[in-house]
Design an enzyme around this catalytic site. Structure first.
Site, PDB file in Angstrom:
ATOM      1  N   ARG A 125       7.382  -8.219  16.025  1.00  0.00           N
ATOM      2  CA  ARG A 125       8.481  -7.382  16.037  1.00  0.00           C
ATOM      3  C   ARG A 125       7.169  -6.001  15.754  1.00  0.00           C
ATOM      4  O   ARG A 125       6.027  -6.454  15.411  1.00  0.00           O
ATOM      5  CB  ARG A 125       8.231  -7.140  13.814  1.00  0.00           C
ATOM      6  CG  ARG A 125       8.569  -6.454  13.554  1.00  0.00           C
ATOM      7  CD  ARG A 125       8.734  -6.439  12.170  1.00  0.00           C
ATOM      8  NE  ARG A 125       9.430  -4.588  11.712  1.00  0.00           N
ATOM      9  CZ  ARG A 125       8.286  -4.304  10.610  1.00  0.00           C
ATOM     10  NH1 ARG A 125       7.366  -4.242  10.852  1.00  0.00           N
ATOM     11  NH2 ARG A 125       8.697  -2.757  10.290  1.00  0.00           N
TER      12      ARG A 125
ATOM     13  N   HIS B 148       1.213  -1.244  -0.168  1.00  0.00           N
ATOM     14  CA  HIS B 148       0.136  -0.082  -0.045  1.00  0.00           C
ATOM     15  C   HIS B 148       0.887   0.967  -0.019  1.00  0.00           C
ATOM     16  O   HIS B 148       2.408   1.432   0.435  1.00  0.00           O
ATOM     17  CB  HIS B 148      -0.403   0.208   1.183  1.00  0.00           C
ATOM     18  CG  HIS B 148      -0.324   0.277   2.280  1.00  0.00           C
ATOM     19  ND1 HIS B 148       0.622  -0.957   3.446  1.00  0.00           N
ATOM     20  CD2 HIS B 148      -0.548   1.034   3.100  1.00  0.00           C
ATOM     21  CE1 HIS B 148       1.426  -0.225   3.847  1.00  0.00           C
ATOM     22  NE2 HIS B 148       1.033   0.819   4.523  1.00  0.00           N
TER      23      HIS B 148
ATOM     24  N   HIS C 208       4.833   0.122  -0.235  1.00  0.00           N
ATOM     25  CA  HIS C 208       5.673  -0.792   1.144  1.00  0.00           C
ATOM     26  C   HIS C 208       4.640  -2.112   1.479  1.00  0.00           C
ATOM     27  O   HIS C 208       3.324  -1.873   1.675  1.00  0.00           O
ATOM     28  CB  HIS C 208       6.024   0.010   1.777  1.00  0.00           C
ATOM     29  CG  HIS C 208       5.197   0.894   2.298  1.00  0.00           C
ATOM     30  ND1 HIS C 208       4.968   2.442   1.726  1.00  0.00           N
ATOM     31  CD2 HIS C 208       4.904   0.987   4.158  1.00  0.00           C
ATOM     32  CE1 HIS C 208       3.458   3.001   2.679  1.00  0.00           C
ATOM     33  NE2 HIS C 208       3.959   2.300   4.551  1.00  0.00           N
TER      34      HIS C 208
ATOM     35  N   ASP D 130       1.305   5.282   1.654  1.00  0.00           N
ATOM     36  CA  ASP D 130       0.241   5.804   3.085  1.00  0.00           C
ATOM     37  C   ASP D 130      -0.748   7.047   2.648  1.00  0.00           C
ATOM     38  O   ASP D 130      -0.352   8.094   1.891  1.00  0.00           O
ATOM     39  CB  ASP D 130       1.366   6.472   4.377  1.00  0.00           C
ATOM     40  CG  ASP D 130       1.711   5.237   4.846  1.00  0.00           C
ATOM     41  OD1 ASP D 130       1.221   3.631   5.202  1.00  0.00           O
ATOM     42  OD2 ASP D 130       3.373   5.526   5.096  1.00  0.00           O
TER      43      ASP D 130
END
Length: 409
Positions: A343, A277, A333, A279
């Site tokens: 994570r 996607h 990204h 942002d």
């Protein structure tokens, strides 16, 4: 579905229709004892079910399962590669040197950012002025929140139509290609009238025990807002419109803070922590823990952005791409997961004040051979589009303007 171990975990799986969903179904997992079969739901019952029990997946119950539910399995063309991605050639920019006014530092930083943002929209900043102790405290609260039992996290449950609160895999919005993550999002305003809004939010939603939690979130948001204004000075200088133009535009920002938690997954090559996607916001300032996972697509190839504890990852969003008249790129990204370690990351999404009109400086329009690239819009309208009408991807901004034109016809 035997991989879920439903009998061992005492979970029930319901498949219910979901409005505006391409596959018209979603997962609804909840703790339960043996129950008789449920009667068919009428539409009124369904709406109450969605509003009263926003569906969530308890990630700790799934992270050790060898087979993941099909809703988490991504299409073959979007699945991550098993080979290690090469490192993204993102510059490490000395922000403190730029802000000091040193001519050599200003020139170097401006050139670094201009080149990176024209190519892929990502760069890192160090010497940023944010105290390491505050960053560490922020990471600690990520641990403290997501280690709680599901029932506690659900006290901050994200409600349908809202963009803040606790969400697990966004199962209330999507029914397929679910991301393997949990998030906690909340709003931050730098308008001067909401000095303790974040702190008050957690007191109201989570109770007195979360006073320190709220204070840390408030302090971190304030630090990110101040950092973003320095970065906006850098972006303005690199685009040739001066240090103050974008800084003033975002001085009273209405932004979003998100705590991300990506549990281990025993099938990391089948799913994604966050799908591909761009942002929709203006600027994202990200701090990662020591576990890799962020990847950026450049020239059709996925590249990794390795964690750097002394730096923040900065990327251009769709709204700033419109502000730059398309000169700076909002880049594709994603986040991948692994089968060994949790994570975590801290993401601050800088957004304009709600009444600000997103329009590029005249200098940037005059320089472009095609003139004006995007029409004016406000951030709340764009946010509403991404939350209720469109799942963010590579063409969110174009889809948004198509949507506006359709509404005006």
């Amino acid at each position: 579905m035997n991989g879920l171990g439903l009998s061992l975990l005492s979970l029930s799986l319901y498949t219910l229709p979901l409005l505006n969903s391409p596959s018209h179904s979603f997962l609804f997992l909840k703790s339960t004892f043996a129950q008789p079969s449920l009667p068919p739901l009428r539409m009124g019952d369904l709406m109450r079910t969605e509003s009263e029990h926003c569906p969530v997946l308890d990630a700790p119950l799934l992270e050790h399962q060898p087979n993941i539910p099909s809703q988490f399995v991504w299409p073959d063309e979007e699945k991550p590669s098993s080979t290690k991605a090469p490192e993204l050639p993102a510059p490490l920019v000395d922000l403190g040197g730029f802000l000091s006014g040193d001519l050599a530092a200003v020139s170097k930083a401006s050139l670094q950012v201009n080149e990176a943002c024209r190519e892929h929209g990502f760069f890192l900043v160090w010497n940023h002025g944010v105290h390491p102790g505050l960053i560490n405290k922020a990471h600690e609260i990520v641990d403290s929140f997501f280690s709680m039992q599901l029932s506690m996290k659900q006290r901050a449950q994200r409600k349908p139509g809202e963009h803040w609160g606790y969400a697990s895999s966004f199962t209330g919005r999507f029914s397929s290609k679910l991301p393997w993550k949990e998030t906690l999002s909340f709003c931050y305003s730098a308008d001067g009238q909401s000095s303790k809004a974040v702190e008050k939010y957690f007191l109201n939603v989570m109770g007195e025990d979360f006073r320190e939690f709220g204070k840390t979130c408030q302090e971190y948001c304030e630090a990110m807002s101040n950092l973003s204004l320095g970065i906006m000075e850098l972006l303005g200088t690199s685009l040739g419109v001066g240090r103050s133009h974008f800084r003033e535009f975002f001085r009273e920002n209405d932004s979003i803070m998100r705590l991300n938690y990506y549990p281990p997954c025993q099938a990391p090559d089948q799913t994604l922590g966050t799908g591909p996607h761009c942002d929709p916001t203006s600027l994202t300032i990200l701090h990662q823990d020591q576990v890799s996972g962020l990847q950026v697509c450049v020239d059709g190839k996925w590249c990794s952005v390795s964690p750097n504890p002394n730096a923040f990852v900065v990327n251009i969003g769709d709204t700033f791409m419109a502000l730059s008249n398309g000169i700076y790129k909002s880049c594709l990204h994603r986040a991948v997961v692994n089968d060994q370690a949790v994570r975590k990351s801290l993401a601050f999404f800088l957004c304009p004040r709600r009444d600000k009109v997103v329009t590029p400086p005249s200098e940037l329009v005059e320089r472009h051979y095609a003139g004006r690239i995007y029409p004016d819009f406000t951030w709340p309208t764009f946010l509403d589009f991404t939350q209720k009408h469109y799942r963010a991807d590579t063409r969110t901004l174009d889809a948004f303007f198509d949507w506006i034109r359709e509404r005006s016809n």
